[in-house]
Design a protein around this motif. Structure first.
Motif, PDB file in Angstrom:
ATOM      1  N   PRO A 752     -98.553 -30.302 -79.372  1.00  0.00           N
ATOM      2  CA  PRO A 752     -99.473 -30.393 -80.520  1.00  0.00           C
ATOM      3  C   PRO A 752     -99.333 -29.150 -81.394  1.00  0.00           C
ATOM      4  CG  PRO A 752    -100.610 -30.788 -78.417  1.00  0.00           C
ATOM      5  CD  PRO A 752     -99.276 -30.224 -78.088  1.00  0.00           C
ATOM      6  N   CYS A 753     -99.339 -29.336 -82.689  1.00  0.00           N
ATOM      7  CA  CYS A 753     -99.159 -28.201 -83.607  1.00  0.00           C
ATOM      8  C   CYS A 753    -100.231 -27.141 -83.404  1.00  0.00           C
ATOM      9  CB  CYS A 753     -99.184 -28.688 -85.050  1.00  0.00           C
ATOM     10  SG  CYS A 753     -97.943 -29.942 -85.428  1.00  0.00           S
ATOM     11  N   HIS A 754    -101.493 -27.592 -83.225  1.00  0.00           N
ATOM     12  CA  HIS A 754    -102.600 -26.648 -83.122  1.00  0.00           C
ATOM     13  C   HIS A 754    -102.688 -25.982 -81.755  1.00  0.00           C
ATOM     14  CE1 HIS A 754    -104.097 -28.991 -86.665  1.00  0.00           C
ATOM     15  NE2 HIS A 754    -104.307 -27.760 -87.074  1.00  0.00           N
ATOM     16  N   LEU A 755    -101.794 -26.342 -80.859  1.00  0.00           N
ATOM     17  CA  LEU A 755    -101.725 -25.654 -79.570  1.00  0.00           C
ATOM     18  C   LEU A 755    -100.440 -24.844 -79.474  1.00  0.00           C
ATOM     19  CD1 LEU A 755    -103.020 -25.189 -76.798  1.00  0.00           C
ATOM     20  CD2 LEU A 755    -101.816 -27.229 -75.971  1.00  0.00           C
ATOM     21  N   GLY A 756     -99.327 -25.432 -79.936  1.00  0.00           N
ATOM     22  CA  GLY A 756     -98.043 -24.751 -79.859  1.00  0.00           C
ATOM     23  C   GLY A 756     -97.872 -23.680 -80.916  1.00  0.00           C
ATOM     24  N   ARG A 757     -97.612 -24.115 -82.145  1.00  0.00           N
ATOM     25  CA  ARG A 757     -97.328 -23.126 -83.193  1.00  0.00           C
ATOM     26  C   ARG A 757     -98.543 -22.273 -83.555  1.00  0.00           C
ATOM     27  NH1 ARG A 757     -93.522 -27.215 -84.477  1.00  0.00           N
ATOM     28  NH2 ARG A 757     -95.150 -28.535 -85.350  1.00  0.00           N
ATOM     29  N   ASN A 760     -99.006 -20.477 -79.607  1.00  0.00           N
ATOM     30  CA  ASN A 760     -97.832 -20.143 -78.803  1.00  0.00           C
ATOM     31  C   ASN A 760     -97.940 -20.640 -77.364  1.00  0.00           C
ATOM     32  OD1 ASN A 760     -95.218 -18.991 -78.893  1.00  0.00           O
ATOM     33  ND2 ASN A 760     -95.932 -17.199 -77.776  1.00  0.00           N
ATOM     34  N   VAL A 761     -98.607 -21.760 -77.181  1.00  0.00           N
ATOM     35  CA  VAL A 761     -98.739 -22.349 -75.846  1.00  0.00           C
ATOM     36  C   VAL A 761     -97.632 -23.393 -75.680  1.00  0.00           C
ATOM     37  CG1 VAL A 761    -100.192 -23.731 -74.307  1.00  0.00           C
ATOM     38  CG2 VAL A 761    -101.206 -21.934 -75.725  1.00  0.00           C
ATOM     39  N   TYR A 762     -96.574 -23.001 -75.006  1.00  0.00           N
ATOM     40  CA  TYR A 762     -95.424 -23.885 -74.816  1.00  0.00           C
ATOM     41  C   TYR A 762     -95.072 -24.087 -73.342  1.00  0.00           C
ATOM     42  CZ  TYR A 762     -94.660 -23.144 -79.800  1.00  0.00           C
ATOM     43  OH  TYR A 762     -94.818 -23.100 -81.163  1.00  0.00           O
ATOM     44  N   GLU A 763     -95.039 -23.019 -72.590  1.00  0.00           N
ATOM     45  CA  GLU A 763     -94.577 -23.129 -71.206  1.00  0.00           C
ATOM     46  C   GLU A 763     -95.668 -23.597 -70.258  1.00  0.00           C
ATOM     47  OE1 GLU A 763     -91.435 -23.140 -70.943  1.00  0.00           O
ATOM     48  OE2 GLU A 763     -91.342 -22.481 -73.040  1.00  0.00           O
ATOM     49  N   GLU A 764     -96.916 -23.237 -70.541  1.00  0.00           N
ATOM     50  CA  GLU A 764     -98.006 -23.638 -69.645  1.00  0.00           C
ATOM     51  C   GLU A 764     -98.081 -25.153 -69.450  1.00  0.00           C
ATOM     52  OE1 GLU A 764     -98.177 -21.572 -72.176  1.00  0.00           O
ATOM     53  OE2 GLU A 764     -99.559 -19.894 -71.825  1.00  0.00           O
ATOM     54  N   PRO A 765     -98.035 -25.957 -70.519  1.00  0.00           N
ATOM     55  CA  PRO A 765     -98.065 -27.411 -70.312  1.00  0.00           C
ATOM     56  C   PRO A 765     -96.882 -27.906 -69.498  1.00  0.00           C
ATOM     57  CG  PRO A 765     -98.511 -26.862 -72.608  1.00  0.00           C
ATOM     58  CD  PRO A 765     -98.040 -25.611 -71.950  1.00  0.00           C
ATOM     59  N   ARG A 766     -95.714 -27.359 -69.761  1.00  0.00           N
ATOM     60  CA  ARG A 766     -94.515 -27.815 -69.043  1.00  0.00           C
ATOM     61  C   ARG A 766     -94.581 -27.437 -67.563  1.00  0.00           C
ATOM     62  NH1 ARG A 766     -93.403 -27.280 -74.300  1.00  0.00           N
ATOM     63  NH2 ARG A 766     -91.909 -28.769 -75.195  1.00  0.00           N
ATOM     64  N   ASN A 767     -95.053 -26.235 -67.287  1.00  0.00           N
ATOM     65  CA  ASN A 767     -95.194 -25.830 -65.888  1.00  0.00           C
ATOM     66  C   ASN A 767     -96.206 -26.706 -65.165  1.00  0.00           C
ATOM     67  OD1 ASN A 767     -93.369 -23.762 -66.369  1.00  0.00           O
ATOM     68  ND2 ASN A 767     -94.955 -22.215 -66.715  1.00  0.00           N
ATOM     69  N   ARG A 781     -85.643 -33.826 -78.220  1.00  0.00           N
ATOM     70  CA  ARG A 781     -84.701 -33.035 -79.019  1.00  0.00           C
ATOM     71  C   ARG A 781     -85.411 -31.940 -79.793  1.00  0.00           C
ATOM     72  NH1 ARG A 781     -82.837 -35.142 -84.010  1.00  0.00           N
ATOM     73  NH2 ARG A 781     -83.472 -37.176 -83.195  1.00  0.00           N
ATOM     74  N   HIS A 782     -86.508 -32.272 -80.448  1.00  0.00           N
ATOM     75  CA  HIS A 782     -87.322 -31.255 -81.128  1.00  0.00           C
ATOM     76  C   HIS A 782     -88.459 -30.868 -80.197  1.00  0.00           C
ATOM     77  CE1 HIS A 782     -85.334 -33.099 -84.668  1.00  0.00           C
ATOM     78  NE2 HIS A 782     -85.426 -31.879 -85.167  1.00  0.00           N
ATOM     79  N   ASN A 783     -88.507 -29.613 -79.792  1.00  0.00           N
ATOM     80  CA  ASN A 783     -89.521 -29.205 -78.827  1.00  0.00           C
ATOM     81  C   ASN A 783     -89.939 -27.763 -79.079  1.00  0.00           C
ATOM     82  OD1 ASN A 783     -87.862 -27.346 -76.859  1.00  0.00           O
ATOM     83  ND2 ASN A 783     -86.593 -29.167 -77.172  1.00  0.00           N
ATOM     84  N   ARG A 784     -91.033 -27.398 -78.446  1.00  0.00           N
ATOM     85  CA  ARG A 784     -91.606 -26.059 -78.576  1.00  0.00           C
ATOM     86  C   ARG A 784     -91.810 -25.710 -80.052  1.00  0.00           C
ATOM     87  NH1 ARG A 784     -88.471 -26.203 -74.002  1.00  0.00           N
ATOM     88  NH2 ARG A 784     -89.391 -25.299 -72.116  1.00  0.00           N
ATOM     89  N   GLN A 785     -91.304 -24.544 -80.498  1.00  0.00           N
ATOM     90  CA  GLN A 785     -91.542 -24.120 -81.886  1.00  0.00           C
ATOM     91  C   GLN A 785     -91.019 -25.119 -82.900  1.00  0.00           C
ATOM     92  OE1 GLN A 785     -90.352 -22.172 -79.469  1.00  0.00           O
ATOM     93  NE2 GLN A 785     -91.185 -20.089 -79.593  1.00  0.00           N
ATOM     94  N   ASP A 786     -90.004 -25.882 -82.528  1.00  0.00           N
ATOM     95  CA  ASP A 786     -89.385 -26.830 -83.462  1.00  0.00           C
ATOM     96  C   ASP A 786     -89.886 -28.259 -83.253  1.00  0.00           C
ATOM     97  OD1 ASP A 786     -87.623 -27.312 -85.614  1.00  0.00           O
ATOM     98  OD2 ASP A 786     -86.107 -28.097 -84.252  1.00  0.00           O
TER      99      ASP A 786
END
Length: 887
Positions: A752-757, A760-767, A781-786
């Motif tokens: 989600p834009c309002h959580l990721g960018r 900067n919450v990217y790895e916590e959900p994946r972990n 293909r498009h993930n994390r910041q992109d």
């Protein structure tokens, strides 16, 4: 056929891909360059119409109609140059080629590739690398520059040490001529289109040589002076380096200031080569210092961002020239003597003889002395010529330099060809050809003015420096809030944001891009256009996804600026129809949907809460009404970890964070809502608020503190998304997901834009996802910041674009063969759920907590039916939502 009949015929031919909308025409009247307003009075930069063809046949028909009506055509790629080539000189029609994109073919045996004209160089390079090849050279504007524009502009770039110019790597160019015919240019005929800015034809396909994507090593060295840097750069080129770039001390200092880096402010040379050991010996011979792999990698990562320091102008006067490689020392000595540190440039080695110097003078076009300071660029060009160099390109502004750039014989040949194939003179008039070869040029007055200015360039430059000291302070031209005016003038106009923008991609007109919005603000500030409903509507259209901010050359904060301007728009008498309706819901029932208490019920009998305590749980109104599973699962998992939060959602239907009031510009209503919510949290003794809603999180974390301070309210509260807390509990062993039953599914995750960018919450959900037993995880293909934005917020302004964004997002899940797309946002969940159905993807939507809850044996609410029902309700509610002027 007259002028008006031509426009009407094109409108009939192209439908909504032909536009005469005022704000749209304004943003197609410029490129990256900034001409003084007094100079622009010599030409007519505002087009009468903008068109977007999709096929070669449409380009041919446009040319025929324009020929019959005698209407000028100006082809436009991404307008990422600053020479006026993509800017009309006599009004007419701008032909925006954006819809003609793609890598057509790759011939591995011949070592060539063919691309459509509007394909960016970066996209081509990425597509080639996927097949084991790469571009022979790339301009520093590669994220936005198109292959057709590169042909039209001509030039060098990253890789030119070995590859030379683009002309050295072209096989053929296909173009539509002024008579509507199609022709492919090969061999020495390529000179009829290369660097000609479209005056001989509109490029529709380009075939070029490619290189094998072998490994290259990046190295960076620091030198004490220009002579040492010059000697090393020459040695590196002779040793076979693919790319060699020289950065003078003042350029390094400006980049350090702009990026926060701490590179030594000496002469730095960056080289890309397969033989880094040989470079080390050459650098040592020139008494250079190896800056190490880390610094080299950082410099390489910044290769597309030479304008980082523009914001300190906030305007610039661009100056691009070629200088012989052995004249860098002499050129630099003259620049230091004349300008001290005010002229900033970087030099790229171009073949074995020349350096391409891409530079600028920091300035401010709002100052009275900007016109006079513009003369400085002419001084620099004259210095380059005296040293055996020349101007980099001519475009519209420097046609007097064309003979030095192309040679008189080539120009005569081009003029003859143009007269034969474009007798009506419709193809981009006023560009490249000097008045001596184009007596009807609509830009001949500019050529004469610049020619006259060159004669007194030294005087003008000196006077410009004197005047610069008299007008250092600039008063704002408008009462725009925050930093909007300053940001508008600071925008580099590079266009990098276009390919990232969630609003632009479904409806790719320039006025929908962040760059277009900044330009509208600048034109309003300069008094050229009114602050009316059409302009405000364009400024309003922003999903706040922050994708543009990830690529912005000058780090502009688009989302923050436009969100912060909502109350200002309301004060000026502009509202959003949909948000006005939602205001009634929020004030009447305390939630987005206007739902009653029964509809908001989300509790289950096995949940455990505390009446007071330091940890509170805020569900959010979308979660309570639609994605009840997100709230239920979060509380169940918190309970499983021994946490019993305060239930901040147990207050009837009054559970809105106020985001939609803020989005609508209802400042007083929003402030009242914030005060009420803070008092509720403080009364419960809460120090940490956990929420599954990223929009609530953003509202709390970004907006509540200032209002609390203004009202003297205690505000010692941390806000955090539930998946961050749950992941911490898993990693600490407090929540044992490994004890659950395996789920055996393949999943992917939508950031989600309002959580990721935003946070900067990217790895916590994946972990957290990977901690569930049996999960097979793979990123889209498009993930994390992109990560792509789901596009839902755009429903308030242009609801028709929402499905395009949503389908683009969910379609990537099938690329990785996922069974489920996991989401951590109720709004994203609703959008993804419905777009999966619309796109008929194999993947289906699921909340990020569903698998963990199921694995541990909790009953999980199925939100699919609610998501579809509420989505339909939202479409009905917002079907007529747009920006309106208050009565």
């Amino acid at each position: 056929m007259d002028h008006q009949a031509t426009l009407e015929a094109l409108q009939s031919e192209l439908g909504d891909r032909a536009s005469t909308v005022d704000v749209r025409r304004v943003v197609y009247s410029h490129d990256m360059g900034t001409l003084p307003d007094v100079v622009k009075k010599f030409i007519r930069t505002l087009p009468d119409m903008v068109v977007q063809p999709e096929t070669v046949e449409e380009v041919q028909q446009i040319a025929r109609l324009a020929r019959d009506g005698g209407v000028p055509l100006t082809p436009r790629g991404s307008a990422s140059a600053g020479y006026g080539g993509a800017v009309p000189a006599a009004g007419g029609i701008v032909v925006d080629m954006y819809r003609m994109r793609g890598l057509v073919s790759v011939d591995a045996e011949a070592g060539t590739a063919t691309a459509l004209p509007a394909t960016t160089l970066q996209d081509i390079d990425e597509a080639l690398r996927a097949q084991g090849f790469r571009m022979p050279l790339m301009p520093t504007s590669a994220p936005s520059a198109t292959i057709g524009g590169f042909v039209g502009q001509g030039g060098a770039g990253i890789g030119s040490a070995a590859a030379g110019t683009l002309a050295d790597n072209l096989v053929s160019v296909t173009a539509v001529l002024g008579d509507g015919s199609l022709r492919t240019f090969e061999g020495d005929e390529v000179a009829l289109v290369y660097g000609m800015e479209g005056i001989t034809g509109i490029v529709t396909a380009v075939t070029f040589r490619m290189l094998s994507a072998g490994e290259e090593t990046v190295a960076a060295f620091s030198f004490a002076d220009a002579a040492a840097a010059q000697a090393f750069a020459r040695a590196a080129q002779r040793a076979g380096a693919w790319h060699v770039n020289i950065q003078p001390p003042n350029y390094v200092a400006l980049m350090n200031r702009a990026t926060g880096a701490a590179l030594p402010e000496n002469w730095i040379v960056l080289a890309v080569t397969a033989d880094v050991d040989g470079l080390g010996a050459a650098a040592a011979a020139a008494h250079g210092t190896d800056l190490g792999a880390g610094a080299a990698a950082a410099l390489w990562a910044e290769r597309y961002y030479p304008l980082r320091g523009k914001k300190f102008g906030p305007s610039i006067i661009p100056v691009d020239v070629l200088v012989p490689q052995d004249k860098l020392v002499a050129f630099n000595e003259t620049m230091v003597k004349k300008y001290e540190d005010s002229f900033v440039y970087e030099a790229t080695v171009m073949g074995d003889t020349m350096l391409a110097l891409i530079g600028f003078i920091l300035a401010d076009e709002r100052k009275d002395d900007f016109t006079m300071a513009f003369a400085n660029s002419l001084v620099i060009s004259e210095v380059a010529k005296k040293l055996g160099g020349r101007a980099y390109a001519s475009g519209m502004y420097l046609t007097a330099e064309s003979e030095d750039i192309f040679g008189l014989d080539t120009l005569k040949r081009v003029a003859s060809f143009k007269a034969e194939t474009d007798p009506a003179g419709i193809m981009n008039p006023g560009k490249v050809l000097p008045p001596s070869l184009d007596g009807k040029s609509p830009a001949k007055l500019i050529a004469r003015a610049i020619g006259s200015a060159r004669g007194v360039a030294g005087i003008g430059a000196a006077l410009g420096r004197v005047l610069g000291g008299r007008n250092n302070e600039v008063k704002p031209l408008t009462d725009l809030p925050n930093h909007m005016e300053e940001s508008a003038f600071a925008c580099a106009e590079c266009g990098f944001c276009r390919s990232k923008c969630t609003v632009f991609l479904p409806d790719p007109w320039e006025d929908n891009s962040p760059r277009g919005k900044w330009y509208l603000i600048k034109e309003y500030a300069k008094g050229h256009i009114p602050f009316d409903v059409s302009m405000v509507h364009k400024l309003n259209i922003c999903t706040t996804c922050k994708r543009c901010e990830q690529t912005c050359e000058v780090s502009l904060k688009m989302a923050d600026e436009y969100l912060g301007a909502k109350p200002y728009f309301k004060q000026k008498g502009f509202s959003n129809a949909g948000l006005a309706a939602l205001r009634g819901n929020v004030l009447g029932t305390g939630n987005f949907w206007g739902s009653d208490v029964e509809a908001l019920s989300w509790h289950t009998d096995d949940m455990r809460f505390s009446d007071t305590g330091e940890i509170g749980f805020w569900p959010g109104c979308w979660t309570q009404t639609i994605s009840k599973n997100a709230a239920q699962n979060a509380v169940h998992l918190l309970n499983a970890a021994g946490i019993e939060p305060v239930d901040l959602g147990d207050n009837g239907s009054d559970i809105c964070c106020g985001f939609y009031l803020f989005l609508g510009g209802y400042a007083e209503d929003f402030e009242a809502r914030v005060v009420e919510n803070i008092k509720r949290m403080n009364a419960a003794g809460v120090k940490q608020v956990i929420t599954p809603c990223p929009a609530c999180l953003a509202t709390f974390a970004e907006l509540y503190g200032g209002i609390a301070e203004a009202h003297g309210l205690p505000f010692d509260i941390e806000f955090v998304h539930s998946v961050v807390v749950l992941n911490e509990l898993v990693e600490s062993g407090t929540l044992d997901l490994g004890a659950g039953e395996p789920v055996d599914v393949k999943v992917t995750y939508h950031d989600p834009c309002h959580l990721g960018r935003w946070f900067n919450v990217y790895e916590e959900p994946r972990n957290f996802i990977r901690a569930v037993p049996g999960v097979d995880y793979e990123d889209m293909r498009h993930n994390r910041q992109d990560s792509l934005c789901c596009g839902l917020v755009n429903a308030f302004y242009e609801i028709g674009s929402v499905p395009t964004s949503g389908v683009a997002r969910v379609s990537e899940a099938d690329e990785v063969g996922a069974d489920y797309i996991l989401t951590a946002c109720a709004g994203c969940g609703v959008q993804v759920n419905n777009m999966c159905v619309a796109a008929q993807t194999h993947a289906r939507q699921m909340d990020i907590t569903d698998l963990a809850a199921k694995s541990l044996g909790f009953e999980v609410y199925d939100s699919n039916e609610a998501a579809q029902a509420y989505f339909a309700a939202a479409v009905d509610l917002l079907s007529t939502s747009t920006t309106i002027q208050d009565q």
